[in-house]
Design a protein around this motif. Structure first.
Motif, PDB file in Angstrom:
ATOM      1  N   LEU A  23       0.830  -1.205   0.000  1.00 15.44           N
ATOM      2  CA  LEU A  23       0.000   0.000   0.000  1.00 15.44           C
ATOM      3  C   LEU A  23       0.863   1.252   0.000  1.00 15.44           C
ATOM      4  CD1 LEU A  23      -2.799  -0.963   2.562  1.00 15.44           C
ATOM      5  CD2 LEU A  23      -2.993  -0.863   0.084  1.00 15.44           C
ATOM      6  N   LYS A  24       1.922   1.241   0.781  1.00 18.62           N
ATOM      7  CA  LYS A  24       2.816   2.394   0.870  1.00 18.62           C
ATOM      8  C   LYS A  24       3.460   2.677  -0.478  1.00 18.62           C
ATOM      9  CE  LYS A  24       4.508   5.618   3.474  1.00 18.62           C
ATOM     10  NZ  LYS A  24       3.604   6.635   4.083  1.00 18.62           N
ATOM     11  N   GLU A  25       3.885   1.638  -1.158  1.00 22.73           N
ATOM     12  CA  GLU A  25       4.497   1.806  -2.470  1.00 22.73           C
ATOM     13  C   GLU A  25       3.485   2.330  -3.496  1.00 22.73           C
ATOM     14  OE1 GLU A  25       6.293  -1.843  -3.645  1.00 22.73           O
ATOM     15  OE2 GLU A  25       7.818  -1.801  -2.068  1.00 22.73           O
ATOM     16  N   ALA A  26       2.235   1.919  -3.347  1.00 24.45           N
ATOM     17  CA  ALA A  26       1.198   2.338  -4.299  1.00 24.45           C
ATOM     18  C   ALA A  26       0.830   3.808  -4.135  1.00 24.45           C
ATOM     19  CB  ALA A  26      -0.048   1.478  -4.116  1.00 24.45           C
ATOM     20  N   GLU A  27       1.136   4.395  -2.985  1.00 24.31           N
ATOM     21  CA  GLU A  27       0.824   5.811  -2.764  1.00 24.31           C
ATOM     22  C   GLU A  27       1.508   6.707  -3.792  1.00 24.31           C
ATOM     23  OE1 GLU A  27      -0.134   5.877   2.039  1.00 24.31           O
ATOM     24  OE2 GLU A  27       1.774   6.684   1.301  1.00 24.31           O
ATOM     25  N   GLY A  28       2.725   6.324  -4.197  1.00 24.39           N
ATOM     26  CA  GLY A  28       3.431   7.113  -5.195  1.00 24.39           C
ATOM     27  C   GLY A  28       2.719   7.100  -6.533  1.00 24.39           C
ATOM     28  N   LYS A  29       2.129   5.964  -6.861  1.00 26.41           N
ATOM     29  CA  LYS A  29       1.430   5.823  -8.138  1.00 26.41           C
ATOM     30  C   LYS A  29       0.140   6.622  -8.166  1.00 26.41           C
ATOM     31  CE  LYS A  29      -0.274   2.280 -11.329  1.00 26.41           C
ATOM     32  NZ  LYS A  29      -0.465   0.823 -11.548  1.00 26.41           N
ATOM     33  N   VAL A  30      -0.587   6.630  -7.052  1.00 22.16           N
ATOM     34  CA  VAL A  30      -1.878   7.329  -7.027  1.00 22.16           C
ATOM     35  C   VAL A  30      -1.728   8.799  -6.645  1.00 22.16           C
ATOM     36  CG1 VAL A  30      -3.113   5.206  -6.494  1.00 22.16           C
ATOM     37  CG2 VAL A  30      -2.409   6.708  -4.619  1.00 22.16           C
ATOM     38  N   GLY A  31      -0.570   9.163  -6.091  1.00 23.13           N
ATOM     39  CA  GLY A  31      -0.326  10.555  -5.755  1.00 23.13           C
ATOM     40  C   GLY A  31      -1.030  11.047  -4.513  1.00 23.13           C
ATOM     41  N   GLY A  32      -1.168  10.174  -3.522  1.00 19.41           N
ATOM     42  CA  GLY A  32      -1.800  10.574  -2.272  1.00 19.41           C
ATOM     43  C   GLY A  32      -1.836   9.432  -1.287  1.00 19.41           C
TER      44      GLY A  32
END
Length: 307
Positions: A263-272
């Motif tokens: 989830l933490k890594e995915a934050e960069g992809k979604v921008g928030g």
């Protein structure tokens, strides 16, 4: 012509298990005569539901429906797996899930809610019992919503769209680009289907369950100094979390990472910021005690012999 009251319809429905509209039609056709109405329903094969209500319904379907920022998972049971292949039963389960999207995650409220075409969800189930000839029950329903983001879903053992043996929904909340989360939402739902977590994290686990785990750890290490025992219990609960708590579990699609790390890594992809707001996993028939039959004994009894 006698006036047909709601009380009369309810009484007939309770006695026969037939649908509300069928009961009303029966009373109208028999000028309000209760016994005649029962015979009328029997003659049309519509009073079967009550007779079948005692049978164990542990098969059936789990239905998943997602619309916008909300998702539901519903379990509708039948007596045999064969009925799950029945297109009418599939339509019933799918429609109940659609109704649940409007009504929410309460079984009693859902059963009393309007069913498309007339009557209530409970009436639709009673009518299906009379038509198909097996006991059926609306066992449970759960709903997960997000204010922004996506609802991930997955159906395992699917026999039709949104219908199968295991159903999962999971809410992913973000202020970023939610449209980037569709793939991750499905992967997380698949993870939940495979690992069956009991809670999101250790803080969300039932306190009674945690106390039981602590007691087991303490009993296994009885006699050790208090400060040593405290560390053992702390370590043991961390191990419990890695096995049973979603965020701490090793991600099935990449065992080198925990779900929290993914989830933490995915934050960069979604921008928030990104978080799981909740999840629900239903496995068909879990927790239902099925009737065990001794086939050899039944055959012997039928032949008048004993083993």
């Amino acid at each position: 012509m006698a006036a047909i009251t709601a009380g009369m319809v309810k009484e007939l429905r309770d006695k026969t298990g037939a649908g509300m509209m069928d009961c009303k039609a029966a009373l109208s056709a028999t000028d309000g005569n209760m016994e005649a109405a029962i015979d009328w329903l029997r003659a049309k094969g519509l009073s079967k539901a009550a007779k079948k209500a005692g049978r164990v319904a542990a098969e059936g379907l789990v239905a998943v429906a997602v619309r916008g920022h909300s998702g539901v998972v519903v379990e509708v049971n039948s007596e045999t797996d064969f009925v799950a292949r029945n297109l009418e039963f599939q339509a019933l389960a799918r429609t109940i899930a659609d109704v649940a999207l409007e009504r929410g995650g309460d079984v009693e409220a859902l059963a009393a809610h309007h069913y498309p075409g007339g009557g209530t969800v409970a009436d639709a189930i009673a009518n299906a019992i009379a038509t198909i000839g097996e006991n059926m029950t609306l066992r449970r329903v759960a709903q997960v919503s997000v204010s922004s983001g996506v609802i991930g879903s997955y159906v395992h053992g699917a026999i039709a769209d949104g219908l199968g043996k295991i159903g999962v929904i999971v809410g992913l909340e973000t202020s970023g680009k939610g449209d980037e989360l569709a793939g991750l939402g499905r992967q997380l739902a698949m993870h939940i289907a495979a690992t069956n977590p009991v809670a999101l994290d250790l803080a969300s686990v039932d306190p009674a369950v945690l106390e039981r785990e602590k007691a087991i750890l303490a009993e296994k290490n009885a006699g050790k100094p208090e400060h040593v025992l405290a560390k053992i219990v702390e370590s043991g609960l961390k191990s419990y979390a890695k096995e049973y708590c979603l965020l701490d579990q090793a991600y099935i699609h990449d065992g080198s990472k925990s779900v929290a790390q993914v989830l933490k890594e995915a934050e960069g992809k979604v921008g928030g910021p990104l978080k799981i707001t909740g999840f629900a996993r239903f496995a068909l028939g879990e927790g239902i005690e099925k009737e065990e039959t001794d086939f050899a004994a039944e055959v012997a009894a039928a032949g008048g012999t004993t083993g």
